[in-house]
Each structure stands twice: as structure tokens, then as C-alpha cells.
Design a protein around this motif. Structure first.
Motif, PDB file in Angstrom:
ATOM      1  N   GLU A   1     -13.307   1.537  -0.648  1.00 33.88           N
ATOM      2  CA  GLU A   1     -13.035   1.117   0.730  1.00 33.88           C
ATOM      3  C   GLU A   1     -13.633   2.177   1.661  1.00 33.88           C
ATOM      4  O   GLU A   1     -12.922   2.984   2.260  1.00 33.88           O
ATOM      5  CB  GLU A   1     -11.520   1.003   0.970  1.00 33.88           C
TER       6      GLU A   1
ATOM      7  N   TYR B   1       0.834  -1.215   0.000  1.00 40.54           N
ATOM      8  CA  TYR B   1       0.000   0.000   0.000  1.00 40.54           C
ATOM      9  C   TYR B   1       0.868   1.264   0.000  1.00 40.54           C
ATOM     10  O   TYR B   1       0.370   2.365   0.167  1.00 40.54           O
ATOM     11  CB  TYR B   1      -0.985  -0.019   1.176  1.00 40.54           C
TER      12      TYR B   1
ATOM     13  N   HIS C   1      -7.933  -8.027   4.752  1.00 36.63           N
ATOM     14  CA  HIS C   1      -6.552  -8.060   5.244  1.00 36.63           C
ATOM     15  C   HIS C   1      -6.298  -7.066   6.383  1.00 36.63           C
ATOM     16  O   HIS C   1      -5.207  -7.028   6.930  1.00 36.63           O
ATOM     17  CB  HIS C   1      -5.604  -7.753   4.076  1.00 36.63           C
ATOM     18  N   ASP C   2      -7.291  -6.238   6.696  1.00 35.86           N
ATOM     19  CA  ASP C   2      -7.125  -5.262   7.783  1.00 35.86           C
ATOM     20  C   ASP C   2      -7.840  -5.676   9.062  1.00 35.86           C
ATOM     21  O   ASP C   2      -7.724  -4.990  10.077  1.00 35.86           O
ATOM     22  CB  ASP C   2      -7.687  -3.892   7.363  1.00 35.86           C
TER      23      ASP C   2
ATOM     24  N   ASP D   1      -8.622   2.281  -2.557  1.00 35.13           N
ATOM     25  CA  ASP D   1      -8.112   2.371  -1.195  1.00 35.13           C
ATOM     26  C   ASP D   1      -8.376   3.769  -0.626  1.00 35.13           C
ATOM     27  O   ASP D   1      -8.150   4.781  -1.308  1.00 35.13           O
ATOM     28  CB  ASP D   1      -6.590   2.118  -1.255  1.00 35.13           C
ATOM     29  N   ALA D   2      -8.787   3.820   0.607  1.00 31.14           N
ATOM     30  CA  ALA D   2      -8.792   5.047   1.413  1.00 31.14           C
ATOM     31  C   ALA D   2      -9.230   6.308   0.660  1.00 31.14           C
ATOM     32  O   ALA D   2      -8.589   7.349   0.765  1.00 31.14           O
ATOM     33  CB  ALA D   2      -7.377   5.256   1.981  1.00 31.14           C
TER      34      ALA D   2
ATOM     35  N   PHE E   1      -1.271   8.315   6.506  1.00 28.16           N
ATOM     36  CA  PHE E   1      -0.811   6.996   6.952  1.00 28.16           C
ATOM     37  C   PHE E   1       0.656   7.129   7.399  1.00 28.16           C
ATOM     38  O   PHE E   1       1.014   8.138   7.990  1.00 28.16           O
ATOM     39  CB  PHE E   1      -1.038   5.953   5.849  1.00 28.16           C
TER      40      PHE E   1
ATOM     41  N   ARG F   1      -2.094  -6.355  12.020  1.00 31.01           N
ATOM     42  CA  ARG F   1      -2.832  -7.032  10.962  1.00 31.01           C
ATOM     43  C   ARG F   1      -2.099  -8.282  10.481  1.00 31.01           C
ATOM     44  O   ARG F   1      -2.626  -9.030   9.669  1.00 31.01           O
ATOM     45  CB  ARG F   1      -3.070  -6.044   9.821  1.00 31.01           C
TER      46      ARG F   1
ATOM     47  N   ARG G   1      -3.060 -12.122   8.185  1.00 30.03           N
ATOM     48  CA  ARG G   1      -2.424 -12.138   6.861  1.00 30.03           C
ATOM     49  C   ARG G   1      -1.473 -13.314   6.700  1.00 30.03           C
ATOM     50  O   ARG G   1      -0.695 -13.358   5.759  1.00 30.03           O
ATOM     51  CB  ARG G   1      -1.622 -10.846   6.669  1.00 30.03           C
TER      52      ARG G   1
ATOM     53  N   VAL H   1      -4.458   2.717  -5.138  1.00 33.40           N
ATOM     54  CA  VAL H   1      -4.173   3.568  -3.981  1.00 33.40           C
ATOM     55  C   VAL H   1      -3.991   4.995  -4.482  1.00 33.40           C
ATOM     56  O   VAL H   1      -2.968   5.330  -5.088  1.00 33.40           O
ATOM     57  CB  VAL H   1      -2.913   3.070  -3.238  1.00 33.40           C
TER      58      VAL H   1
ATOM     59  N   PHE I   1      -1.368   5.919  11.539  1.00 31.28           N
ATOM     60  CA  PHE I   1      -0.459   4.777  11.681  1.00 31.28           C
ATOM     61  C   PHE I   1       0.732   5.041  12.593  1.00 31.28           C
ATOM     62  O   PHE I   1       1.206   4.151  13.272  1.00 31.28           O
ATOM     63  CB  PHE I   1       0.080   4.359  10.310  1.00 31.28           C
TER      64      PHE I   1
ATOM     65  N   HIS J   1      -2.093   8.310  -1.530  1.00 32.96           N
ATOM     66  CA  HIS J   1      -0.665   8.497  -1.247  1.00 32.96           C
ATOM     67  C   HIS J   1       0.163   7.594  -2.142  1.00 32.96           C
ATOM     68  O   HIS J   1      -0.347   6.621  -2.699  1.00 32.96           O
ATOM     69  CB  HIS J   1      -0.370   8.157   0.215  1.00 32.96           C
TER      70      HIS J   1
HETATM   71  C1  NOJ Z   1      -6.391   0.714   3.594  1.00 32.47           C
HETATM   72  C2  NOJ Z   1      -5.744  -0.604   3.309  1.00 32.47           C
HETATM   73  O1  NOJ Z   1      -6.721  -1.603   3.296  1.00 32.47           O
HETATM   74  C3  NOJ Z   1      -4.706  -0.809   4.375  1.00 32.47           C
HETATM   75  O2  NOJ Z   1      -4.174  -2.101   4.353  1.00 32.47           O
HETATM   76  C4  NOJ Z   1      -3.641   0.220   4.162  1.00 32.47           C
HETATM   77  O3  NOJ Z   1      -2.691   0.112   5.195  1.00 32.47           O
HETATM   78  C5  NOJ Z   1      -4.209   1.634   4.160  1.00 32.47           C
HETATM   79  N1  NOJ Z   1      -5.426   1.747   3.421  1.00 32.47           N
HETATM   80  C6  NOJ Z   1      -3.227   2.608   3.578  1.00 32.47           C
HETATM   81  O4  NOJ Z   1      -3.112   2.414   2.198  1.00 32.47           O
END
Ligand code: NOJ
Length: 571
Positions: free
Chosen positions: A275, A64, A335-336, A196-197, A160, A421, A425, A101, A141, A104
């Protein structure tokens, strides 16, 4: 003939490529491995794959943090291998969507390397730069959201990790560059993207500081220590308040409309799933994303009849209210998040509860997304040694706990092991061979394999066992395919005050399917004879998780076993 699009009828399966199948024996999953398992997926009854990021990445956030959007990670193979994967999938009728993604890049992406090199370079404005941190914003994060770069004498913003600088989406060049990326993969034939995000693409223009009297590490710790409902509520409010200026800001809907327009240049109903759980991302129902995940369904400790009913009422009402009706999309794991088997288990009836969770996914209205390993009942595997953690977010937290919050190393290791996580995984279990058949015996897999692969939690053993979870899964997937009402039927909740069991109908003009999911350990006898859609009709059993003769049943006295999954046609 259904008029639905492929992404409305499909069952999606998320592949976390690093952990799925290792084709070249280096302890890391790869394209060759995935290709060798396509037959497995299509036999199982899967229709589409969501591939988590497969791009070159320094892997601070395991893919990511992307350093080249138009290539593939060398450990997964070559671009040609990717093309083979795509072709082989399509040959079997499997669609493939990629992870995109947008928020970022990696700090190793050439765009960022150029941007940080001076204040004057052509990409100087591609990221979010300030002379000094303009506020106290946190990265979700790793603490401070602002990181200093000596070359520019400035700070950049990252929602992040610091290795994931946020792009400046106000810059039209960024947009063009990213739409080129999108076209690159669409030209190759991919069927869409999981975004993503998206919520974090724009930040509050006034840079309003948060007012929470803690930093990220302290807040995480407070969340762990909160005991009473009031404490828990306060912590969740803090969590919301800490980040509320950093996501959900105006502008993103126009951006999603532009992205939709890019996809619409292509044939084949290419799709977008966000997402995010905010239905606003569907726009008017056809001018933004096709799907957003029903995350509120999974945000619970226990799946109860009451929770599911409330969730369905709320979501489906909102979707129906859109000018062009929206389509639901359900998931219970990715996966999260903690694995379904662990998250909704009670430690005693985990196996039964897992069957109920899977049945819920495949019978609710909407497109289901399943996560690799769910089908064999893989559970969380807690890593107790902090030196073995691979999820940087957890390593960061472990260090903060020990060094700043003065938590003892043993407790800190436990907390990091729980929040990471990594636990969900770990590599897929293909057999009872060492390393679960994921990679050769003498090779260390990138994350430890959960040792329970040798207790029957693996594909090969379960394939040979008619009563295994895997075969149960396969049967349900095939039943779904053969039962139009389970795909396109309306959702009609029944027995709306029941606490132990959840029952509902899925109904089209020509078919009515009754589903009863008993989340309790008690047997029960149900009376559906007063339900208008069932009155005077018979119930023909199509599927049960219990040993039951597939025959007609009396709707007045329908006996349901403990934890039974019961599916029948009303005729
Ligand atoms: C959401 C993703 O599912 C996650 O795994 C990732 O760490 C963050 N977005 C940042 O991209």
C-alpha cells in the motif's frame, strides 16, 4: 505461451468483508456470504481476491486494528469457514491474498496488553515507549501521536489511532513473531498479502519535531477551506511536512527483503503488493515486493488524457529502469477513497465516465485492482447524521470541529460525512430487495445501504440487462483475457497532445491493440494513418461502448463517439 506470473496476468478484486455479502443474516458480511458469491466473481472474469482484514478486531478501525493475527473475526465465521473460502476460491481458479498489517496492532492485542503492563515484562520493548512525549508528532487519525499509559507511567507512539499502537520493529522478537504470522497463513495456502501502511513502520531516529504551525484538526480544516491554488499548495506542503519524519525512513527495505525471503520459502509464486506508490519498494525488481499501487494515477479530480499520459510515462519509465524490470499495478478505488463513480463523475455523464474509468483500468499496462461495487456503479453515500458514522476517524474530526474549532454542527456534520470512509464502504447491492439484498429486511446493516439500489444499481437487475454496466464490465474482462497484448503488450502512447481523448497501443510481437478513450462529449474523427505501427494496416473493432458494428474501420477516418471506449486490433 506467456512467461508471466499469475499476479501479472490476474485482475484483482478487493472484497471489504463487512460489506460484501451477509450469509447469516445479521447485517454484517461474512465468509459464508463471500463463498456464495465466488461463482459470481469467476463468471465476471475476476482472477484474484484481495480480502481486507478478516482477523479478530475491536474494530476501532474496522479490522485494521488486529487483536489476533492467527485467527478470524467471529462475526465472519470460523477458521474452518476461512479454509473453505480458500479452497472454494482455489477450486474456481481464484487466488486469495490477505491484508497484512505490520505497522501496528490493536491496543487489545495480548502483545500490547503485556507490553503496557509494566516496564519490565518480556514484551516491554515490543512497542515504542517514552517517559514523556519526545516531540509534537501527530497521529494522522486522531491528533497527538503519543498516548499515556498509567501502568507504565509512559507514553506510546501511534501513527494511526490511539487504539493502534505502533510495533517496535527494531526488536528482532517482533519480527520473528510477525514472520510466524506470515507463515501461518502461507501454510494454509493463501497466495500472498497486501501490505498495509509499510511506509510508517519506522520513524525518524532523531525524533525531529514537525514545524507546521497547526495540529491535525486545524490542518484538516485548513485543507477544506483552501480555495486558491496557492492556498491548496501550502496546505499540501504542511501535510507533507507534518508527517515527513514519521514515514519513509531507512530500514524498511531490508525488512521487505526479509519478508520476500519468507515468501520465497514457499512454492506457487506467493506475492506481495504494498500500500504505497514508491517504486523503491520493488527493490532491484525481484528482491522486495512484487507490486506497489500506482496511486498517483488516482490522485486527481478528473481523469484527463494529459494526466494519464504523464502518469504512464513517469511510472513506466521508473519501472523499466529497475535492474529486473518492475511490473505496473493500477487502481482507481479502494475502501479508503471516494468511489470511482462519484470521484471521476461530473454529475451529468457519471455513467459514461465510469465506463471510461473501468476501461482504463483494464487496458493500461499492469495488474488492475478493482474495488467491490465498482462493477455495478455504486457511488458514495454521504451519511449526514454524525451519530450514524462508524468510521472513528470521522467521529473524532466531527467532535474537534464542533468543540475546538467552533464550527456549527450542520457544517461539521457535512464535512465529517464528506471526509469519512463510510461513504465508500456501504453494503454491496445484490438485488432490488430491501437492504439491496445484502441482509434481511428486518435487520439493520452495519452501515446504511445506499438507497439507489432500487434504481437499478444492483447485481440482479444489471445481470438481466445486456447494456448494463455489469455486463459491460464482464465483456471487457473477458476481452482482456482473450487478448494477450492487453495483458503483456508494451504501452505506446499515440496522439500525444490530444486533450479530449487518450489513445494508445498495446503491442506484442504478434498483436497490436489500439485503444481510444474519449473523455469528452464531442464526437471526433481521428487519423491514425501516419502512426508507424498502423500505417497501411486495417483496424478491426473488438469492443466499443457505443452501438457500433464490429467490423473493419478506416485508420484514416476513425469516427469516435462522445465518451466512447474503443478497442480494436491492428492487422
Ligand atoms: C491503510 C488502510 O487501508 C486503512 O484503511 C487503515 O485505516 C490504515 N492503513 C491503518 O491500518
Amino acid at each position: 505461451m506467456t512467461t508471466l506470473k499469475w499476479w501479472q496476468t490476474a485482475v484483482f478484486y478487493q472484497i471489504y468483508p463487512r460489506s460484501f455479502a451477509d450469509g447469516n443474516g445479521d447485517g454484517i458480511g461474512d465468509f459464508k456470504g463471500i463463498i456464495s458469491k465466488l461463482e459470481y466473481l469467476s463468471d465476471l472474469g475476476i482472477d484474484a481476491i484481495w480480502l481486507s482484514p478478516h482477523f479478530p478486531s475491536p474494530n476501532w478501525d474496522w479490522g485494521y486494528d488486529i487483536s489476533d493475527y492467527q485467527n478470524v473475526a467471529p462475526e465472519y465465521g470460523t477458521l474452518d469457514d476461512f479454509k473453505t473460502l480458500l479452497n472454494e476460491s482455489h477450486k474456481r481458479g481464484l487466488r486469495v491474498i490477505l491484508d497484512l498489517v505490520l505497522n501496528h496492532t490493536s491496543d487489545q492485542h495480548p502483545w500490547f496488553i503485556e507490553s503496557k503492563s509494566s516496564r519490565e515484562n518480556p514484551k516491554a520493548d515490543w512497542y515504542v515507549w517514552f517517559d514523556a512525549p519526545p516531540n509534537n508528532w501527530q497521529s494522522c487519525f486522531d491528533g497527538d501521536a503519543w498516548t499515556y499509559v498509567p501502568e507504565r507511567g509512559q507514553y506510546y507512539y501511534h501513527y494511526f489511532m490511539k487504539q493502534q499502537p505502533d510495533l517496535n520493529w527494531h526488536n528482532p522478537e517482533v519480527k520473528q513473531a510477525m514472520w510466524d504470522v506470515v507463515r501461518f497463513w502461507l501454510d494454509l495456502g493463501v497466495d500472498g498479502f497486501r501490505l498495509d501502511a509499510i511506509g510508517t513502520i519506522f520513524e525518524d531516529a532523531n525524533l525531529v519535531p514537525h514545524t507546521v504551525p497547526m495540529n491535525l484538526a486545524e490542518l484538516r480544516r485548513a485543507r477544506e477551506l483552501a480555495k486558491t491554488p496557492a492556498e491548496k499548495e501550502q496546505v499540501e506542503k504542511y501535510w507533507h511536512d507534518m508527517f515527513k519524519h514519521q514515514w519513509g525512513q531507512p530500514g524498511v527495505h531490508d525488512l521487505m527483503k526479509e519478508l520476500r525471503a519468507v515468501l520465497n520459502e514457499y512454492d506457487g509464486d506467493r506475492m506481495l503488493v504494498g500500500e504505497d506508490d514508491d517504486i523503491a519498494y520493488l527493490g532491484d525488481g525481484e528482491d522486495e515486493l512484487n507490486l506497489v499501487f500506482n496511486f498517483p494515477l488516482m490522485r486527481t479530480q478528473r481523469l484527463t488524457a494529459d494526466h494519464i499520459r504523464r502518469n504512464q510515462k513517469e511510472r513506466l519509465t521508473q519501472l523499466e529502469a529497475l535492474p529486473v524490470k518492475g511490473w505496473a499495478c493500477n487502481t482507481l478505488g479502494n475502501h479508503d477513497s471516494s468511489r470511482v463513480y462519484s470521484r471521476y463523475g461530473d454529475g451529468i455523464h457519471d455513467a459514461e465516465l465510469a465506463r471510461l474509468s473501468l476501461a482504463l483500468m483494464l487496458t493500461l499496462k499492469g495488474t488492475p485492482f478493482l474495488y467491490n461495487g465498482e462493477e455495478i456503479g455504486m457511488s458514495d453515500y454521504i451519511i449526514t447524521d454524525p451519530t450514524k458514522l462508524r468510521d472513528t476517524m470521522a467521529t473524532w474530526y466531527y467532535e474537534r470541529l464542533v468543540n475546538e474549532l467552533k464550527v456549527g454542527p450542520a457544517e461539521a456534520a457535512l464535512r465529517a460525512g464528506e471526509m469519512t470512509r463510510d461513504k465508500n464502504r456501504t453494503p454491496m447491492h445484490w438485488s432490488s430487495a430491501p437492504n439491496g439484498g445484502f441482509c434481511p429486511t428486518n435487520v439493520a446493516p452495519w452501515l446504511p445501504v445506499n438507497p439507489n439500489y432500487s434504481d437499478g444499481i444492483n447485481v440482479a437487475d444489471q445481470r438481466d440487462n445486456p447494456t448494463s454496466l455489469l455486463n459491460y464490465y464482464g465483456r471487457l474482462l473477458h476481452l482482456r483475457k482473450e487478448t494477450p497484448a492487453l495483458i503483456e503488450g508494451d504501452y505506446i502512447p499515440l496522439h500525444k497532445t490530444s486533450r479530449e481523448y487518450f489513445s494508445f497501443l498495446r503491442k506484442t510481437k504478434s498483436q497490436a491493440i489500439l485503444v481510444v478513450l474519449n473523455f469528452s462529449d464531442g464526437r471526433t474523427e481521428l487519423d491514425f494513418s501516419r502512426v508507424k505501427e498502423i500505417k497501411g494496416k486495417t483496424i478491426r473493432v473488438l469492443f466499443s461502448s457505443d452501438e457500433r458494428i464490429l467490423a473493419g474501420e478506416n485508420p484514416r477516418k476513425l469516427r469516435i463517439g462522445a465518451y466512447e471506449v474503443f478497442i480494436a486490433e491492428v492487422k
